[in-house]
Design a protein around this motif. Structure first.
Motif, PDB file in Angstrom:
ATOM      1  N   TYR A   1       0.839  -1.208   0.000  1.00  0.00           N
ATOM      2  CA  TYR A   1       0.000   0.000   0.000  1.00  0.00           C
ATOM      3  C   TYR A   1       0.869   1.252   0.000  1.00  0.00           C
ATOM      4  O   TYR A   1       0.633   2.192  -0.772  1.00  0.00           O
ATOM      5  CB  TYR A   1      -0.903  -0.012   1.232  1.00  0.00           C
ATOM      6  CG  TYR A   1      -1.908   1.116   1.295  1.00  0.00           C
ATOM      7  CD1 TYR A   1      -3.159   0.994   0.678  1.00  0.00           C
ATOM      8  CD2 TYR A   1      -1.627   2.297   1.978  1.00  0.00           C
ATOM      9  CE1 TYR A   1      -4.090   2.021   0.743  1.00  0.00           C
ATOM     10  CE2 TYR A   1      -2.551   3.331   2.043  1.00  0.00           C
ATOM     11  CZ  TYR A   1      -3.783   3.188   1.424  1.00  0.00           C
ATOM     12  OH  TYR A   1      -4.700   4.208   1.482  1.00  0.00           O
ATOM     13  N   LEU A   2       1.903   1.278   0.847  1.00  0.00           N
ATOM     14  CA  LEU A   2       2.789   2.436   0.921  1.00  0.00           C
ATOM     15  C   LEU A   2       3.589   2.582  -0.379  1.00  0.00           C
ATOM     16  O   LEU A   2       3.800   3.699  -0.869  1.00  0.00           O
ATOM     17  CB  LEU A   2       3.726   2.303   2.119  1.00  0.00           C
ATOM     18  CG  LEU A   2       4.578   3.542   2.459  1.00  0.00           C
ATOM     19  CD1 LEU A   2       3.693   4.747   2.758  1.00  0.00           C
ATOM     20  CD2 LEU A   2       5.488   3.250   3.649  1.00  0.00           C
TER      21      LEU A   2
ATOM     22  N   PRO B   1       5.228   5.207  -5.734  1.00  0.00           N
ATOM     23  CA  PRO B   1       5.806   4.175  -6.610  1.00  0.00           C
ATOM     24  C   PRO B   1       7.158   4.544  -7.207  1.00  0.00           C
ATOM     25  O   PRO B   1       7.947   3.660  -7.536  1.00  0.00           O
ATOM     26  CB  PRO B   1       4.743   4.018  -7.710  1.00  0.00           C
ATOM     27  CG  PRO B   1       4.013   5.328  -7.721  1.00  0.00           C
ATOM     28  CD  PRO B   1       3.993   5.777  -6.291  1.00  0.00           C
ATOM     29  N   ASN B   2       7.431   5.826  -7.360  1.00  0.00           N
ATOM     30  CA  ASN B   2       8.667   6.247  -8.012  1.00  0.00           C
ATOM     31  C   ASN B   2       9.711   6.783  -7.031  1.00  0.00           C
ATOM     32  O   ASN B   2      10.769   7.245  -7.443  1.00  0.00           O
ATOM     33  CB  ASN B   2       8.362   7.312  -9.070  1.00  0.00           C
ATOM     34  CG  ASN B   2       7.412   6.793 -10.134  1.00  0.00           C
ATOM     35  OD1 ASN B   2       7.590   5.689 -10.643  1.00  0.00           O
ATOM     36  ND2 ASN B   2       6.392   7.576 -10.453  1.00  0.00           N
ATOM     37  N   SER B   3       9.389   6.737  -5.753  1.00  0.00           N
ATOM     38  CA  SER B   3      10.320   7.256  -4.746  1.00  0.00           C
ATOM     39  C   SER B   3      11.473   6.283  -4.532  1.00  0.00           C
ATOM     40  O   SER B   3      11.298   5.063  -4.596  1.00  0.00           O
ATOM     41  CB  SER B   3       9.591   7.484  -3.430  1.00  0.00           C
ATOM     42  OG  SER B   3      10.501   7.814  -2.400  1.00  0.00           O
ATOM     43  N   MET B   4      12.664   6.824  -4.276  1.00  0.00           N
ATOM     44  CA  MET B   4      13.814   5.988  -3.971  1.00  0.00           C
ATOM     45  C   MET B   4      13.980   5.767  -2.470  1.00  0.00           C
ATOM     46  O   MET B   4      14.879   5.050  -2.044  1.00  0.00           O
ATOM     47  CB  MET B   4      15.088   6.614  -4.541  1.00  0.00           C
ATOM     48  CG  MET B   4      15.129   6.619  -6.066  1.00  0.00           C
ATOM     49  SD  MET B   4      14.810   4.976  -6.773  1.00  0.00           S
ATOM     50  CE  MET B   4      16.236   4.080  -6.174  1.00  0.00           C
TER      51      MET B   4
ATOM     52  N   ASP C   1      13.087  -1.647  -6.045  1.00  0.00           N
ATOM     53  CA  ASP C   1      14.293  -1.365  -5.277  1.00  0.00           C
ATOM     54  C   ASP C   1      13.994  -0.568  -4.012  1.00  0.00           C
ATOM     55  O   ASP C   1      14.850  -0.483  -3.132  1.00  0.00           O
ATOM     56  CB  ASP C   1      15.296  -0.581  -6.139  1.00  0.00           C
ATOM     57  CG  ASP C   1      15.913  -1.451  -7.224  1.00  0.00           C
ATOM     58  OD1 ASP C   1      15.894  -2.680  -7.069  1.00  0.00           O
ATOM     59  OD2 ASP C   1      16.403  -0.889  -8.226  1.00  0.00           O
ATOM     60  N   ASN C   2      12.814   0.031  -3.942  1.00  0.00           N
ATOM     61  CA  ASN C   2      12.530   0.833  -2.739  1.00  0.00           C
ATOM     62  C   ASN C   2      11.850   0.017  -1.633  1.00  0.00           C
ATOM     63  O   ASN C   2      11.437   0.572  -0.615  1.00  0.00           O
ATOM     64  CB  ASN C   2      11.711   2.089  -3.077  1.00  0.00           C
ATOM     65  CG  ASN C   2      10.268   1.781  -3.419  1.00  0.00           C
ATOM     66  OD1 ASN C   2       9.870   0.628  -3.503  1.00  0.00           O
ATOM     67  ND2 ASN C   2       9.478   2.826  -3.637  1.00  0.00           N
TER      68      ASN C   2
END
Length: 590
Positions: A51-52, A57-60, A88-89
């Motif tokens: 959910y988070l 979705p695009n945050s590193m 990767d996150n």
């Protein structure tokens, strides 16, 4: 939010109850979650990660989930893969893996102890070193009275006995000379780096969005301090601690149950308390039976589809240990005849040493039934050991659990590069390593010799030999020597199938210690060795009777709460103490 993101959100929440949904959707508070057995803790934790991730979705920035065991981490990863979360996150693993990946490797240059690389020894090498150091010091080594080898974050010794302190100091000098660290030093050095280098702690903390701690009741003080250091550096990290104080059976290994208030004293943040209610695992009869061992005033209600179905709860304190294998084989046969699958049956004991002879007898009595056990397989699971990782690739099936095989292959390359200086082409990937290992073959029927063939072929392909990789070759020999000793000491079969079964966690009747099955569930649980001296352990009774009583209740609670519908309990006769006194049924089993 896009249509795709809306659809994923609906998918993540649609089959959750209200308490699970509240936990998943609350991304603004730090949460302290009490979760009774079978309340959907792993489901809620997995969905919260997904959910988070769906929100960012695009945050590193990393979403970190810390589990107590590697097996728990694998289960969460498998569920995330089913949900289509492969990013990767998102990172899931044990606290030791977290410390290695996020602290020791990136900041090794800030610690003289690991500035020349990180080589981790296991308990087998530790034991060998202690014996060597004791011989050099002309001290008698007693494995029952091992020295406390832990150091504080200021590198101070905790051992107080004079001779044991000499031994502990000699042991750590040996580690330094060999440029090695042990399992405990992973946490100690990580904490030291964070405390002594605030800028590094801040740098790391800013890369993390959330940290979710599974089974918080098993967290040690040192682990809490590591999490506290990160929280103090970055107040924006959101935490969730989820667990059950009634299942705190690792206090002997340092596990500490902290309350919401305790956490708020060591972290500069506030926590919101929530509860995952209802049990989706057991019948109400099973729940009512094990609830007698609860120490938290929480009423557990069965919400399982089979909540009112007929339950089997039987206790036998008359069968002898010699008759026990035949009695248990009858139970297994009856359960299988009722339609219960092999993998949905578990035999559990307070200790592993009574499991070895039992499993041997059961295999003879039930030759058509498959059995599995982490305690009895020839290679002991060790998620930090290079050669255990290689063995995982060798003995697991090509094309299955692809994400995990790829992840482990990547870790193998990383260890060979960074810890042993092995060179790879710049474009060599985890898939290349998998293809390489998959191309090897061996005609050996002995599982250990079969694995050796694969390792030797890998070494040849990577140009690894004694001349250019002394430490790596030494580690390889120690790994195989340890496995050989384990096989010989416990009369473990060396057939290839026995090795492959070690990694197929869902195949066959599970034979395990009670501690190893925490977090798991089975239709049928068979508990043996429920005797005073085992539950509670003699040492805990001698040192603290109240602690012994508490330990016994928690152990029985964990054992019984694994069962869905059937529970068979045995306090067998005929077992004796070292001084030949008869062991009697534990007084806490009522």
């Amino acid at each position: 939010m896009s249509k795709m993101e809306d659809e994923l959100k609906e998918k993540l929440l649609s089959d959750l109850n209200e308490s699970q949904k509240s936990t998943v959707e609350d991304c603004g508070n730090n949460l302290y979650i009490t979760a009774c057995p079978g309340s959907g803790k792993t489901r809620a934790l997995t969905r919260k990660i997904a959910y988070l991730h769906n929100l960012y979705p695009n945050s590193m920035k990393k979403i970190v989930a810390i589990t107590y065991t590697g097996r728990a981490a694998e289960e969460i990863q498998e569920r995330l893969e089913i949900l289509g979360i492969d990013s990767d996150n998102v990172w899931v693993g044990t606290v030791h893996q977290f410390c290695l990946n996020f602290i020791l490797k990136p900041f090794s240059w800030q610690s003289l102890r690991i500035s020349r690389g990180i080589r981790i020894i296991d308990e087998y090498v530790t034991e060998k070193y202690l014996k060597e150091c004791a011989a050099n010091l002309k001290l008698k080594y007693d494995y029952r009275n091992k020295p406390n080898l832990k150091l504080t974050s200021e590198a101070e010794f905790l051992e107080t006995d004079e001779n044991n302190l000499k031994l502990a100091k000699a042991y750590h000098r040996k580690l330094k000379r060999n440029n090695e660290i042990d399992f405990e030093l992973i946490l100690t050095l990580s904490l030291s780096i964070l405390l002594r280098n605030p800028e590094s702690c801040l740098m790391l903390s800013r890369t993390i969005r959330s940290i979710y701690v599974d089974e918080f009741q098993d967290t040690t003080e040192e682990q809490y301090r590591i999490l506290s250091a990160l929280s103090n550096s970055n107040h924006d990290i959101k935490y969730m601690f989820v667990g059950d104080a009634d299942q705190a059976i690792y206090t002997g290994l340092g596990g500490v149950v902290k309350t919401k208030t305790d956490l708020e004293e060591i972290m500069p943040i506030k926590f919101l308390e929530k509860t995952l209610d209802g049990c989706y695992r057991s019948t109400q009869d099973i729940i009512d039976y094990y609830s007698k061992y609860q120490q938290q005033p929480i009423r557990i209600i069965s919400k399982a589809e089979w909540c009112s179905e007929f339950s089997i709860i039987r206790y036998n304190d008359e069968v002898s240990k010699d008759e026990l294998p035949e009695k248990i084989s009858d139970v297994i046969r009856q359960e299988l005849d009722r339609g219960v699958k092999e993998e949905d049956i578990c035999i559990a004991s307070p200790n592993y040493f009574i499991l070895f002879p039992l499993m041997k007898e059961l295999k003879m009595l039930l030759p058509d039934v498959n059995f599995r056990s982490q305690d009895i397989y020839p290679i002991k699971p060790d998620d930090l050991n290079l050669f255990y990782k290689i063995s995982f690739i060798v003995f697991t099936t090509v094309g299955k659990r692809v994400w995990l095989r790829k992840k482990i292959a990547s870790e193998i390359i990383d260890i060979l590069k960074n810890d042993y200086g092995i060179r790879f082409d710049d474009n060599f990937t985890a898939l290349d390593l998998l293809d390489l290992l998959n191309s090897f073959s061996s005609s050996k029927n002995n599982g250990l010799e079969y694995l050796k063939d694969f390792v030797y072929q890998l070494f040849i392909e990577l140009n690894i030999d004694e001349d250019n990789s002394v430490e790596l070759c030494r580690s390889m020999r120690e790994f195989f020597n340890k496995a050989q000793e384990r096989i010989e000491n416990n009369d473990i079969g060396v057939e290839l199938e026995n090795f492959r079964n070690a990694y197929d966690v869902k195949r066959g009747v599970n034979v395990s210690t009670i501690h190893k099955i925490k977090g798991e569930e089975y239709n049928t649980v068979i508990g043996i060795g429920l005797l005073k001296g085992y539950i509670p352990n003699w040492n805990n009774v001698i040192h603290d009777q109240d602690h012994g009583k508490c330990e016994a209740k928690k152990t029985l609670y964990v054992l019984m709460s694994r069962a869905k519908k059937s529970l068979y309990l045995f306090s067998e006769t005929g077992r004796v103490t070292a001084s030949k006194n008869d062991l009697v049924p534990t007084e806490f089993l009522v």
